[in-house]
Write an enzyme that holds these catalytic residues in place. Structure first.
Site, PDB file in Angstrom:
ATOM      1  N   TYR A 166       1.013  -1.424  -0.087  1.00  0.00           N
ATOM      2  CA  TYR A 166       0.022   0.001   0.057  1.00  0.00           C
ATOM      3  C   TYR A 166       0.769   1.430  -0.046  1.00  0.00           C
ATOM      4  CZ  TYR A 166      -3.083   3.450   2.159  1.00  0.00           C
ATOM      5  OH  TYR A 166      -3.753   4.744   2.681  1.00  0.00           O
ATOM      6  N   LYS A 170       0.912   5.107  -2.400  1.00  0.00           N
ATOM      7  CA  LYS A 170       0.517   6.435  -1.797  1.00  0.00           C
ATOM      8  C   LYS A 170       1.696   7.426  -2.074  1.00  0.00           C
ATOM      9  CE  LYS A 170      -3.322   5.855  -1.126  1.00  0.00           C
ATOM     10  NZ  LYS A 170      -4.399   6.568  -1.376  1.00  0.00           N
TER      11      LYS A 170
END
Ligand code: NAD
Ligand code: RM4
Length: 264
Positions: A166, A170
């Site tokens: 993840y 980002k």
């Protein structure tokens, strides 16, 4: 004392059209409602729960705003084109685009299934690219500038044990805003990122059900609480507004209660 809806509807985003992805709940929904309270006409994309999305639309219409919802998986490039087209069809133009849709299926590095990595990258990063590109194409065609905002994360700057798939997405979204700011400056289109800290939503409900972890996260925040989705509305409205943020592009704004700077 809060502003009354009739007053706020004349405010910062009057006559602007704002489209936001992943806005059936959580941060996206708060951005949609907050922008509509500032006079924006709002289109929301969402991944699954139509009833929740329609509730957001109903809330906006309830205080006299205008809104529509369209379902679509952002990892499909055709969905990006369709969402921007729907905004133009509904409201005639797109002034502000907010890329917010995202997932974070917490998982250990060593046992990470390839499907989870691929899906997370496809939704969070590829999806952002397709949407930002489609919004940019429309804004350039319109020829009167615009504002693009991506919901990145504090996780673009720091890691997480169960977020190895993840956090790179980002960081990628943050980088996408920086390069987009350069590519679109000549068109008068601004591109910026907001970096939320830990905001209480469904994305981390299971993770923060661990009381020890939640207490630890809370203790890291100088302002003394984890965030609420509404904490993101003001910063996004600021970046959306040409009046307030007309010379702000390529910037990243932490919205984390001070968590990032809190070493000791
Ligand atoms: P959430 O789970 O409450 O909402 C996610 C939204 O994204 C929903 O509307 C869902 O329908 C939509 N979505 C998910 N997959 C989609 C897909 N494939 N296509 C279209 N829509 C899809 O989560 P949230 O916390 O509101 O997260 C929103 C964004 O904020 C994410 O990008 C997340 O990475 C980011 N963020 C969240 C936090 C936090 O602590 N909650 C912190 C930093 C960044
Ligand atoms: C954020 C940050 C938060 C986490 C969410 C899912 O970027 O890492 O702490 O709860 O993602």
């Amino acid at each position: 004392m809060g502003l009354r809806a009739e007053e706020s509807i004349k405010m910062l985003l009057k006559d602007k059209v704002l489209l936001v992805t992943g806005a059936s709940k959580g941060i996206g929904a708060a951005i949609a409602v907050g922008a509509a309270r500032q006079g924006a006409k709002v289109g929301i994309n969402y991944g699954g729960d139509s009833a929740a999305a329609e509730k957001v639309v109903a809330e906006i219409k309830g205080f006299g705003g205008e809104a529509f919802a369209q379902k679509g998986d952002v990892s499909d490039p055709a969905v990006a084109q369709a969402f921007i087209a729907a905004g133009v069809e509904a409201f005639g133009k797109v002034d502000v685009f907010v890329n917010n849709a995202g997932i974070c299926p917490f998982h250990s590095l060593l046992e990470m299934p390839v499907e989870v990595v691929d899906r997370t990258i496809k939704v969070n990063l590829n999806g952002a690219y397709y949407m930002v590109q489609a919004a940019a194409q429309q804004m350039v065609k319109q020829g009167h500038g615009g504002s693009i905002i991506a919901v990145s994360s504090i996780s673009a700057l720091v890691g997480g044990e169960y977020q190895t798939h993840y956090t790179p997405t980002k960081a990628g979204v943050l980088s996408l805003m920086q390069s987009t700011a350069i590519a679109l400056g000549k068109h008068g289109i601004r591109a910026n990122a907001v970096l939320p800290g830990t905001i209480l939503t469904d994305i981390n409900k299971d993770d923060l059900a661990d009381v020890e972890k939640r207490t630890y996260m809370e203790k890291r925040v100088p302002l003394g609480r984890l965030g609420a989705p509404e904490d993101l509305a003001g910063p996004v409205i600021f970046l959306a507004s040409d009046e307030l943020a007309g010379y702000v592009t390529g910037a990243s704004l932490l919205v984390d209660g001070g968590m990032f700077v809190n070493l000791q």
